[in-house]
Design a protein around this motif. Structure first.
Motif, short mmCIF file in Angstrom:
data_model
loop_
_atom_site.label_atom_id
_atom_site.label_comp_id
_atom_site.label_asym_id
_atom_site.label_seq_id
_atom_site.Cartn_x
_atom_site.Cartn_y
_atom_site.Cartn_z
N ASN A 24 19.13 21.75 38.01
CA ASN A 24 19.95 20.40 37.33
C ASN A 24 20.65 20.67 36.40
OD1 ASN A 24 20.38 17.81 36.41
ND2 ASN A 24 18.62 17.20 37.22
N LEU A 25 22.32 20.84 36.40
CA LEU A 25 22.98 20.99 35.29
C LEU A 25 23.18 19.84 34.26
CD1 LEU A 25 25.61 22.89 37.11
CD2 LEU A 25 24.00 23.96 35.67
N ASP A 26 22.54 18.55 34.55
CA ASP A 26 22.66 17.55 33.46
C ASP A 26 21.66 17.43 32.37
OD1 ASP A 26 24.71 16.30 35.08
OD2 ASP A 26 23.02 15.29 36.62
N TRP A 27 20.46 18.27 32.47
CA TRP A 27 19.58 18.47 31.61
C TRP A 27 20.03 19.03 30.37
CZ3 TRP A 27 15.32 20.57 34.91
CH2 TRP A 27 14.59 19.87 35.92
N PRO A 28 20.95 19.93 30.27
CA PRO A 28 21.34 20.21 28.59
C PRO A 28 22.14 19.26 27.93
CG PRO A 28 21.80 22.10 30.63
CD PRO A 28 21.52 20.73 31.02
N GLN A 29 22.53 18.17 28.68
CA GLN A 29 23.07 17.09 27.91
C GLN A 29 22.26 16.21 27.10
OE1 GLN A 29 25.81 15.39 30.86
NE2 GLN A 29 26.94 17.29 31.03
N LEU A 30 20.82 16.43 27.72
CA LEU A 30 19.71 15.40 26.93
C LEU A 30 19.68 16.15 25.61
CD1 LEU A 30 17.22 15.10 29.92
CD2 LEU A 30 18.82 13.34 28.85
N PRO A 31 18.98 15.18 24.60
CA PRO A 31 18.73 15.62 23.42
C PRO A 31 17.92 16.91 23.37
CG PRO A 31 18.29 13.30 23.37
CD PRO A 31 18.77 13.70 24.84
N HIS A 32 17.81 17.62 22.49
CA HIS A 32 16.96 19.02 22.49
C HIS A 32 15.80 18.92 21.54
CE1 HIS A 32 19.36 19.29 18.87
NE2 HIS A 32 18.18 20.33 18.22
N ALA A 33 15.47 17.63 20.98
CA ALA A 33 14.14 17.28 20.22
C ALA A 33 13.90 16.05 20.23
CB ALA A 33 14.46 17.67 18.86
N LYS A 34 12.29 15.70 20.32
CA LYS A 34 11.77 14.47 20.32
C LYS A 34 12.44 13.62 19.12
CE LYS A 34 7.33 12.10 20.41
NZ LYS A 34 5.91 12.32 20.33
N ARG A 35 12.47 13.87 17.86
CA ARG A 35 13.07 13.41 16.92
C ARG A 35 14.49 12.92 17.07
NH1 ARG A 35 16.30 16.66 14.26
NH2 ARG A 35 15.65 18.77 14.40
N ILE A 36 15.43 13.52 17.81
CA ILE A 36 16.67 13.17 17.97
C ILE A 36 16.69 12.19 19.22
CG2 ILE A 36 18.90 14.17 19.03
CD1 ILE A 36 18.18 16.67 17.68
N MET A 37 15.76 12.48 20.11
CA MET A 37 15.86 11.50 21.35
C MET A 37 15.35 9.91 20.99
SD MET A 37 12.96 9.76 23.30
CE MET A 37 11.72 10.82 22.54
N ILE A 38 14.38 9.96 19.69
CA ILE A 38 14.07 8.72 19.21
C ILE A 38 15.19 8.11 18.39
CG2 ILE A 38 12.50 7.42 17.51
CD1 ILE A 38 10.52 9.71 18.40
N ASP A 39 15.86 8.70 17.73
CA ASP A 39 17.21 8.30 17.00
C ASP A 39 18.13 7.77 17.84
OD1 ASP A 39 15.95 9.06 14.58
OD2 ASP A 39 17.01 10.90 14.35
N GLU A 40 18.30 8.32 19.09
CA GLU A 40 19.15 7.97 20.10
C GLU A 40 18.85 6.88 20.96
OE1 GLU A 40 20.77 11.22 21.98
OE2 GLU A 40 21.88 11.97 20.32
N GLY A 41 17.50 6.37 21.03
CA GLY A 41 17.28 5.35 21.67
C GLY A 41 15.91 5.56 22.89
N GLY A 42 15.41 6.53 22.86
CA GLY A 42 14.38 6.87 23.67
C GLY A 42 14.52 7.41 25.04
N LYS A 43 15.73 8.10 25.34
CA LYS A 43 15.67 8.68 26.73
C LYS A 43 14.85 9.96 26.47
CE LYS A 43 20.47 10.11 25.32
NZ LYS A 43 21.69 10.24 25.70
N PRO A 44 14.60 10.60 27.54
CA PRO A 44 14.06 11.89 27.94
C PRO A 44 14.72 13.22 26.94
CG PRO A 44 14.33 10.96 30.02
CD PRO A 44 15.12 10.21 29.32
#
Length: 80
Positions: A24-44
């Motif tokens: 799956n080549l889309d996964w590297p575009q996701l945030p790399h840390a939980k704190r960044i994920m929370i700051d961006e609105g809660g996606k995986p």
């Protein structure tokens, strides 16, 4: 999308390699840390590291591997 701080080339390359091996080549575009994920609105988020059961997949807001989560849901469904 907001600009996030870049982790570094080695960590990014490791995440891209893990995602490519998982297919799956889309996964590297996701945030790399939980704190960044929370700051961006809660996606995986995707760390590129295997969980304790060996799955390499994104993690949810609780830090759980999404593949392990799906396995637990299937076990509950089959138990009924």
């Amino acid at each position: 999308m907001t600009h996030r701080k870049f982790e570094d080339w080695d960590a990014y390359a490791q995440r891209v390699c893990a995602a490519t091996n998982a297919g799956n080549l889309d996964w590297p575009q996701l945030p790399h840390a939980k704190r960044i994920m929370i700051d961006e609105g809660g996606k995986p988020f995707f760390t590129g590291k295997a969980c304790k059961r060996g799955h390499v997949s994104p993690r949810n807001e609780h830090g759980d591997c999404t593949q392990c989560h799906l396995m637990r849901l299937a076990e509950r469904r089959d138990a009924v």
